[in-house]
Design a protein around this motif. Structure first.
Motif, PDB file in Angstrom:
ATOM      1  N   ILE A   7      20.942  74.057  22.062  1.00  0.00           N
ATOM      2  CA  ILE A   7      21.863  72.992  21.965  1.00  0.00           C
ATOM      3  C   ILE A   7      21.586  71.710  22.232  1.00  0.00           C
ATOM      4  N   VAL A   8      21.373  70.824  21.219  1.00  0.00           N
ATOM      5  CA  VAL A   8      21.056  69.570  21.623  1.00  0.00           C
ATOM      6  C   VAL A   8      22.113  68.804  21.717  1.00  0.00           C
ATOM      7  N   GLY A   9      22.438  68.136  22.760  1.00  0.00           N
ATOM      8  CA  GLY A   9      23.531  67.350  23.410  1.00  0.00           C
ATOM      9  C   GLY A   9      24.394  67.810  24.144  1.00  0.00           C
ATOM     10  N   GLU A  35      20.218  68.007  27.268  1.00  0.00           N
ATOM     11  CA  GLU A  35      20.913  66.548  27.035  1.00  0.00           C
ATOM     12  C   GLU A  35      20.285  65.343  27.576  1.00  0.00           C
ATOM     13  N   SER A  36      20.487  64.179  27.036  1.00  0.00           N
ATOM     14  CA  SER A  36      19.584  62.965  27.420  1.00  0.00           C
ATOM     15  C   SER A  36      20.464  62.541  28.500  1.00  0.00           C
ATOM     16  N   GLN A  37      19.887  61.693  29.597  1.00  0.00           N
ATOM     17  CA  GLN A  37      20.470  61.137  30.470  1.00  0.00           C
ATOM     18  C   GLN A  37      20.561  59.674  30.117  1.00  0.00           C
ATOM     19  N   GLU A  46      39.969  62.445  24.439  1.00  0.00           N
ATOM     20  CA  GLU A  46      40.813  63.167  25.448  1.00  0.00           C
ATOM     21  C   GLU A  46      42.174  63.794  25.001  1.00  0.00           C
ATOM     22  N   ALA A  47      42.864  63.586  23.870  1.00  0.00           N
ATOM     23  CA  ALA A  47      43.700  64.302  23.381  1.00  0.00           C
ATOM     24  C   ALA A  47      43.512  65.255  22.241  1.00  0.00           C
ATOM     25  N   THR A  48      44.182  66.129  22.416  1.00  0.00           N
ATOM     26  CA  THR A  48      44.008  67.450  21.672  1.00  0.00           C
ATOM     27  C   THR A  48      45.058  68.097  20.880  1.00  0.00           C
ATOM     28  N   ASP A 197      14.987  64.115  27.205  1.00  0.00           N
ATOM     29  CA  ASP A 197      15.220  63.479  25.751  1.00  0.00           C
ATOM     30  C   ASP A 197      14.541  64.341  24.709  1.00  0.00           C
ATOM     31  N   VAL A 198      15.268  64.565  23.521  1.00  0.00           N
ATOM     32  CA  VAL A 198      14.296  65.170  22.615  1.00  0.00           C
ATOM     33  C   VAL A 198      13.655  63.932  21.716  1.00  0.00           C
ATOM     34  N   VAL A 199      12.331  64.057  21.785  1.00  0.00           N
ATOM     35  CA  VAL A 199      11.769  63.150  21.081  1.00  0.00           C
ATOM     36  C   VAL A 199      10.837  63.496  19.651  1.00  0.00           C
ATOM     37  N   CYS A 228      24.408  68.708  18.681  1.00  0.00           N
ATOM     38  CA  CYS A 228      25.546  68.169  19.045  1.00  0.00           C
ATOM     39  C   CYS A 228      25.306  66.888  19.628  1.00  0.00           C
ATOM     40  N   THR A 229      24.622  66.045  18.666  1.00  0.00           N
ATOM     41  CA  THR A 229      24.052  64.823  19.148  1.00  0.00           C
ATOM     42  C   THR A 229      25.083  63.549  18.624  1.00  0.00           C
ATOM     43  N   GLY A 230      26.353  63.927  18.404  1.00  0.00           N
ATOM     44  CA  GLY A 230      26.997  62.953  18.016  1.00  0.00           C
ATOM     45  C   GLY A 230      26.850  62.285  16.853  1.00  0.00           C
ATOM     46  N   ILE A 347      27.834  70.621  15.213  1.00  0.00           N
ATOM     47  CA  ILE A 347      29.194  70.756  15.674  1.00  0.00           C
ATOM     48  C   ILE A 347      29.536  69.455  16.368  1.00  0.00           C
ATOM     49  N   GLY A 348      30.591  69.008  16.053  1.00  0.00           N
ATOM     50  CA  GLY A 348      31.139  67.702  16.764  1.00  0.00           C
ATOM     51  C   GLY A 348      30.846  66.483  16.034  1.00  0.00           C
ATOM     52  N   LEU A 349      30.797  65.462  16.289  1.00  0.00           N
ATOM     53  CA  LEU A 349      30.595  64.158  15.568  1.00  0.00           C
ATOM     54  C   LEU A 349      29.555  64.356  14.543  1.00  0.00           C
ATOM     55  N   SER A 359      44.265  63.473  16.755  1.00  0.00           N
ATOM     56  CA  SER A 359      43.438  64.118  17.603  1.00  0.00           C
ATOM     57  C   SER A 359      42.825  65.163  17.073  1.00  0.00           C
ATOM     58  N   THR A 360      42.050  65.121  16.326  1.00  0.00           N
ATOM     59  CA  THR A 360      41.547  66.272  15.525  1.00  0.00           C
ATOM     60  C   THR A 360      40.013  66.643  15.847  1.00  0.00           C
ATOM     61  N   GLY A 361      39.435  65.804  16.540  1.00  0.00           N
ATOM     62  CA  GLY A 361      37.954  65.679  16.844  1.00  0.00           C
ATOM     63  C   GLY A 361      37.561  67.098  17.638  1.00  0.00           C
ATOM     64  N   ILE A 362      38.272  67.380  18.784  1.00  0.00           N
ATOM     65  CA  ILE A 362      37.940  68.445  19.436  1.00  0.00           C
ATOM     66  C   ILE A 362      38.565  69.742  18.667  1.00  0.00           C
ATOM     67  N   PHE A 363      39.586  69.720  17.937  1.00  0.00           N
ATOM     68  CA  PHE A 363      40.116  70.721  17.104  1.00  0.00           C
ATOM     69  C   PHE A 363      38.833  70.964  16.046  1.00  0.00           C
TER      70      PHE A 363
HETATM   71  P1  FAD Z   1      28.794  62.641  21.944  1.00  0.00           P
HETATM   72  O1  FAD Z   1      29.675  62.548  23.090  1.00  0.00           O
HETATM   73  O2  FAD Z   1      28.224  61.283  21.417  1.00  0.00           O
HETATM   74  O3  FAD Z   1      27.445  63.329  22.851  1.00  0.00           O
HETATM   75  C1  FAD Z   1      26.027  63.304  22.191  1.00  0.00           C
HETATM   76  C2  FAD Z   1      25.432  64.062  23.183  1.00  0.00           C
HETATM   77  O4  FAD Z   1      23.935  64.179  22.514  1.00  0.00           O
HETATM   78  C3  FAD Z   1      25.167  63.238  24.337  1.00  0.00           C
HETATM   79  O5  FAD Z   1      24.971  64.265  25.634  1.00  0.00           O
HETATM   80  C4  FAD Z   1      23.766  62.648  24.409  1.00  0.00           C
HETATM   81  O6  FAD Z   1      22.979  62.358  25.514  1.00  0.00           O
HETATM   82  C5  FAD Z   1      22.942  63.753  23.356  1.00  0.00           C
HETATM   83  N1  FAD Z   1      21.927  63.207  22.551  1.00  0.00           N
HETATM   84  C6  FAD Z   1      21.805  62.441  21.649  1.00  0.00           C
HETATM   85  N2  FAD Z   1      20.556  62.355  21.215  1.00  0.00           N
HETATM   86  C7  FAD Z   1      19.704  63.159  21.995  1.00  0.00           C
HETATM   87  C8  FAD Z   1      18.367  63.253  22.194  1.00  0.00           C
HETATM   88  N3  FAD Z   1      17.545  62.524  21.365  1.00  0.00           N
HETATM   89  N4  FAD Z   1      17.861  64.102  23.024  1.00  0.00           N
HETATM   90  C9  FAD Z   1      18.746  64.845  23.977  1.00  0.00           C
HETATM   91  N5  FAD Z   1      20.071  64.640  23.850  1.00  0.00           N
HETATM   92  C10 FAD Z   1      20.575  63.606  22.990  1.00  0.00           C
HETATM   93  N6  FAD Z   1      38.745  63.750  19.534  1.00  0.00           N
HETATM   94  C11 FAD Z   1      39.998  64.169  19.981  1.00  0.00           C
HETATM   95  O7  FAD Z   1      40.011  65.661  19.788  1.00  0.00           O
HETATM   96  N7  FAD Z   1      40.957  63.647  20.516  1.00  0.00           N
HETATM   97  C12 FAD Z   1      40.744  62.167  20.645  1.00  0.00           C
HETATM   98  O8  FAD Z   1      41.846  61.623  21.105  1.00  0.00           O
HETATM   99  C13 FAD Z   1      39.503  61.774  20.031  1.00  0.00           C
HETATM  100  N8  FAD Z   1      39.521  60.226  20.251  1.00  0.00           N
HETATM  101  C14 FAD Z   1      38.420  59.567  19.802  1.00  0.00           C
HETATM  102  C15 FAD Z   1      38.535  58.264  19.811  1.00  0.00           C
HETATM  103  C16 FAD Z   1      37.200  57.718  19.156  1.00  0.00           C
HETATM  104  C17 FAD Z   1      37.115  56.400  19.209  1.00  0.00           C
HETATM  105  C18 FAD Z   1      35.999  58.220  18.695  1.00  0.00           C
HETATM  106  C19 FAD Z   1      35.012  57.909  18.171  1.00  0.00           C
HETATM  107  C20 FAD Z   1      36.319  59.701  18.696  1.00  0.00           C
HETATM  108  C21 FAD Z   1      37.325  60.384  19.156  1.00  0.00           C
HETATM  109  N9  FAD Z   1      37.542  61.903  19.400  1.00  0.00           N
HETATM  110  C22 FAD Z   1      38.595  62.176  19.683  1.00  0.00           C
HETATM  111  C23 FAD Z   1      36.342  62.608  18.928  1.00  0.00           C
HETATM  112  C24 FAD Z   1      35.521  63.010  20.291  1.00  0.00           C
HETATM  113  O9  FAD Z   1      35.441  62.276  21.027  1.00  0.00           O
HETATM  114  C25 FAD Z   1      34.347  63.960  19.780  1.00  0.00           C
HETATM  115  O10 FAD Z   1      34.746  64.982  19.182  1.00  0.00           O
HETATM  116  C26 FAD Z   1      33.812  64.478  21.119  1.00  0.00           C
HETATM  117  O11 FAD Z   1      33.566  63.960  22.215  1.00  0.00           O
HETATM  118  C27 FAD Z   1      32.300  65.127  20.821  1.00  0.00           C
HETATM  119  O12 FAD Z   1      31.319  64.167  20.619  1.00  0.00           O
HETATM  120  P2  FAD Z   1      30.172  64.959  20.793  1.00  0.00           P
HETATM  121  O13 FAD Z   1      29.902  65.942  21.799  1.00  0.00           O
HETATM  122  O14 FAD Z   1      29.781  65.367  19.235  1.00  0.00           O
HETATM  123  O15 FAD Z   1      29.116  63.800  20.776  1.00  0.00           O
END
Ligand code: FAD
Length: 515
Positions: A7-9, A35-37, A46-48, A197-199, A228-230, A347-349, A359-363
């Motif tokens: 899993i990356v992220g 996961e990258s620091q 934060e709402a689900t 970091d994944v490079v 899972c890199t957003g 998976i995720g963003l 509040s559907t992101g986590i859903f």
């Molecule tokens: P991120 O949190 O962006 O994590 C990405 C990860 O990838 C990080 O750990 C980063 O270090 C890693 N990464 C990236 N590139 C690399 C690399 N090259 N090498 C190693 N690691 C890397 N959802 C809800 O359910 N309820 C809410 O109320 C809600 N509010 C939101 C409000 C806003 C404004 C936004 C934008 C989103 C909201 N969401 C909400 C959605 C929710 O925030 C996301 O679904 C959730 O946080 C998951 O994010 P993620 O893990 O996909 O991405």
């Protein structure tokens, strides 16, 4: 069988996936999270949605174990403020509607033709939210007999088969604390954690990912890679070249600014819901956690500037918010055309995102993980399995998009260009026709968006009658029927609301005893 999952992220998506895969498959597969620091997580979310309780239950985590660690609170629904006009509010709760003589109570409510507080008249939750009550009694039992069975089995594990079932409440929690809690959960159960970091992403001759190259830990090899890199979509978009389909033409909000506001909950109270307050160029969320409020302005950059949005948000948050650090976020609204290609699953963003109004992101994350387990690949990489996964995930995101578009289209508010333009924008296929149907036949399981996307007919009733922009008519049949049963039901709802408000503890009181 495939053995190695990488899993990356390490945001909410990465750690929810790692924890769930450990709970589902134990030692039979290896799970590594890179996961990258340097690259921060998004820091919001934060709402689900109410099916989230299956997630914690599947992990075998009772509320009193994880909730205090994540400053979590209960969420009985969403309070929409100013969507009809300034000063008006209504609730969209997680509460199914009752039926009377074969018709949803909504139809009887329309037939009576009185009042404008549909939510107050038909949902118990509206009064419980107004009175800031906990959904649980001090002994931990749930407020309504019909939900009791599920509530008491908190520590029992949900099964994958029943995960679509809704509960009468969801949670709000600190996203950072939850990621930390799940890191502990997953690593204690054998997940490997690499902070690096994944490079570079390495692919074999078929285009499958063979390894991700890290800055300090060399190559991390795997069979299945979860992106899972957003918003970056490092694997799915950047490496596998999957195009991203924007929803911007229908949902123009593309930015957000967020604040974390410390508050004294004992003094202020703790309303058990998320609030979405309409603004001139979007809306502001208020998410009460135990000890602080998460708040943010989601806006369309075509209608306001980041500076103006930040100013509006600070004013909204009130005294004490002047010096808090603001988190500005550019949102990528839409979805990757496919969430799974070859041996890469997003998976995720990285998979998809619509603004957080419901509040559907986590859903989406939870649904992606559950479907991944149901569709878990073997070495044949059956294309039918992938196609089925992609269809299911896309349907859920597209269904939520339609539900959100409805919020803007049907809000009575039309006092500036932002709200007037919302009535003119493109609609998803089929929504115009559905809106026409609903005027004379209130939403049913058969006439709403045809694929599973979490929202049931009752949600459509709550929104259409709360937003107030279109008029619904009751079925003519009700005029020929005796309405006595309906009157009795309305009276019962009034009595039950009053009784619950008098018997339930305040949410603050209930959660304080957990801490
Ligand atoms: P991120 O949190 O962006 O994590 C990405 C990860 O990838 C990080 O750990 C980063 O270090 C890693 N990464 C990236 N590139 C690399 C690399 N090259 N090498 C190693 N690691 C890397 N959802 C809800 O359910 N309820 C809410 O109320 C809600 N509010 C939101 C409000 C806003 C404004 C936004 C934008 C989103 C909201 N969401 C909400 C959605 C929710 O925030 C996301 O679904 C959730 O946080 C998951 O994010 P993620 O893990 O996909 O991405």
């Amino acid at each position: 069988m495939l053995k190695k999952v990488v899993i990356v992220g390490g945001g909410t998506a990465g750690w929810m996936t790692a924890a769930y895969l450990r709970a589902a498959f134990g030692e039979r597969i290896s799970v590594t999270v890179v996961e990258s620091q340097r690259i921060k997580t998004i820091g919001v979310g934060e709402a689900t949605f109410s099916t989230v309780r299956h997630f914690f239950s599947y992990l075998g985590l009772p509320e009193n174990v994880w909730m205090p660690r994540c400053n979590a609170t209960y969420k009985l629904g969403i309070r929409f403020e100013n969507w009809r006009q300034k000063g008006h509010y209504f609730y969209h709760p997680f509460e199914r509607l009752r039926k009377v003589d074969g018709f949803p109570i909504t139809d009887w409510w329309l037939d009576r033709g009185t009042g404008d507080r549909f939510d107050r008249d038909v949902f118990l939750m509206a009064a419980i939210c107004d009175a800031e009550r906990s959904p649980r009694h001090l002994d931990g039992t749930l407020f309504e007999q019909e939900f009791k069975e599920r509530g008491e089995g908190e520590a029992e594990r949900s099964t994958l088969a029943e995960q679509d079932t809704q509960f009468p409440y969801a949670y709000q929690f600190d996203a950072g604390l939850l990621a930390g809690f799940l890191t502990e959960y997953a690593t204690e159960r054998g997940a490997r954690h690499i902070v690096d970091d994944v490079v570079e992403v390495r692919q074999d001759e078929r285009g499958f990912i063979s390894a991700v190259r890290t800055r300090e830990h060399g190559d991390v090899e795997g069979d299945l890679f979860v992106d899972c890199t957003g918003f970056r979509g490092l694997l799915i978009n950047q490496t596998m070249d999957v195009p991203f389909q924007s929803f911007q033409d229908m949902l123009p909000n593309d930015s957000a600014v967020a604040l974390r506001v410390p508050v004294d909950m004992e003094q202020r109270g703790l309303r058990p819901c998320t609030t979405a307050t309409a603004q001139d160029a979007g809306w502001i969320w208020t998410i009460p956690l135990f000890g602080r409020i998460g708040t943010g302005y989601v806006y369309a950059s075509d209608y306001t500037t980041p500076e103006e949005a930040e100013r509006t948000l600070r004013e909204f948050a009130g005294p004490g918010a002047e010096d808090l650090e603001a988190n500005h976020i550019r949102m990528r609204v839409g979805r990757s055309r496919s969430s799974w290609v070859k041996n890469c699953v997003a998976i995720g963003l990285s998979s998809g995102f619509v603004e957080p109004l419901e509040s559907t992101g986590i859903f989406f994350i939870q649904q992606g993980i559950e479907e991944l387990v149901k569709h878990f690949p073997d070495e044949t990489w059956d294309p039918g399995v992938q196609a089925s996964y992609n269809r299911t995930v896309a349907n859920a995101i597209d269904g939520v998009r339609e539900f959100l578009v409805l919020h803007y289209r049907c809000a009575a508010r039309a006092d500036n260009d932002y709200w007037r333009d919302a009535k003119q924008r493109a609609l998803p296929d089929g929504l115009a026709e559905r809106l026409e149907v609903w005027k004379s036949r209130t939403p049913t399981a058969e006439n709403i968006y045809p694929h599973y996307h979490g929202f049931e007919a009752y949600s459509y009733h709550a929104m259409l009658l709360g937003l107030g922009g279109i008029r619904l008519r009751p079925p003519a049949a009700l005029r020929l029927m005796d309405g006595a049963d309906a009157e009795r039901e309305f009276q019962m709802l009034r009595d039950q609301s009053k009784e619950l408000v008098s018997r339930l503890p305040s949410q603050y009181e209930y959660l304080a005893q957990m801490h």
